[in-house]
Design an enzyme around this catalytic site. Sequence first.
Site, PDB file in Angstrom:
ATOM      1  CG  ASP A   1      -1.725   1.231   1.383  1.00 54.38           C
ATOM      2  OD1 ASP A   1      -2.511   1.519   0.470  1.00 54.38           O
ATOM      3  OD2 ASP A   1      -1.558   1.930   2.398  1.00 54.38           O
TER       4      ASP A   1
ATOM      5  CG  ASP B   1      -2.121   7.547   0.119  1.00 57.83           C
ATOM      6  OD1 ASP B   1      -1.190   8.325  -0.131  1.00 57.83           O
ATOM      7  OD2 ASP B   1      -3.088   7.378  -0.645  1.00 57.83           O
TER       8      ASP B   1
END
Length: 371
Positions: free
Chosen positions: A32, A34
């Site tokens: 991922d 953010d």
Amino acid sequence: MGPKASPATGERPWLRASSTPLAQIHDVALLDLDGTVYVGPDAVPGAPVVVEALRRGGVRPAFVTNNASRTPEAVAAHLTSLGIACIADEVVTSAQAGASLVAGRVPPGSPVLVIGGVGVREALREVGLEPVDRADEEPVALLQGWTPELSWGQLAEGAYALATGLPWVATNTDLTIPTGRGIAPGNGSFVGLLVGVTGRRPDAVAGKPRPPLLEQAVSRMSAVRPVVVGDRLDTDIEGAAAVGLPSLLVLSGVTDVKALLTAQAAHRPTYLASDISGLLRPHPAPVRVGGGWQCGRWTVSSRRETRDLHFAIADDAAYPRQAGTEAADDLLRAASAAAWSLTDDGYQVDLTASVLEVVEGALARARAAGS
């Protein structure tokens, strides 16, 4: 798509043990962005070093994001500017997964209404569809993704188009997005706005925790033993479980100690670490010792006389000599097992005031010991 779980001692499916670093048992790390690799414009401390170490060890990183605002080329350029070498083919966005879902529902070359920015537009063009801006351009579907330039006008056009009954695909439904200044509204907040206006819900969602985004990433990378790495329980961790992949939760983004300790079964990770450097280390599992749970130098126990949670945290006298991050991770694992055991036994876990103060305070001291 990965090895079977090895439950922690205590006959609970919590936190798989790995005696070797995760980077030695997985061929692809689905990272991922953010809150995991960067927060706002800045890299998470140590992330560039970790990604480079993965590459040197033969682990291929794939940067998988629910954020649909930018093109893969723009994401790759941003990562490279942060010291994380990356090419566009290693980036998989929810806009791309969403565009693929739309393409499976409409004829090639069809006009598709865009609520979003350049990331959504380019993703539609990649799959042979034509992005349009207005409901009176006769779109045959709508693709909605987050952009910081989202306007009332875009949302209004979406409402007009949805009234005709056309298919509606959302790139993701994250209610929030982490920024350098704090937590801000995400795509799910604006999807919810249109749900309230139209009385409809999206016909499909591409991003985590729904399967399409992770499935596309696994396929593109030809992954055999992938691991999902993320900071959100309700997207990254739940999404990994939905497609049968192991997951590593990191606490460098949205999830805090309270959210971790109160996580329900569907949101519990396979592995747990303070940040993505956890990919480079072994993962001891908490084990039941007497009335508590032990991991490394930490023992976390609980009282069940009352229907709430009281932690008693014991650390060995040699504890301050432990590496700070590793010791902090051990504490998180032991505390999680203690809290989750109460939840699964039907107790109401109360983490107000004193409990959080003890756990967060001990965690902060553990991190400081290694700084």
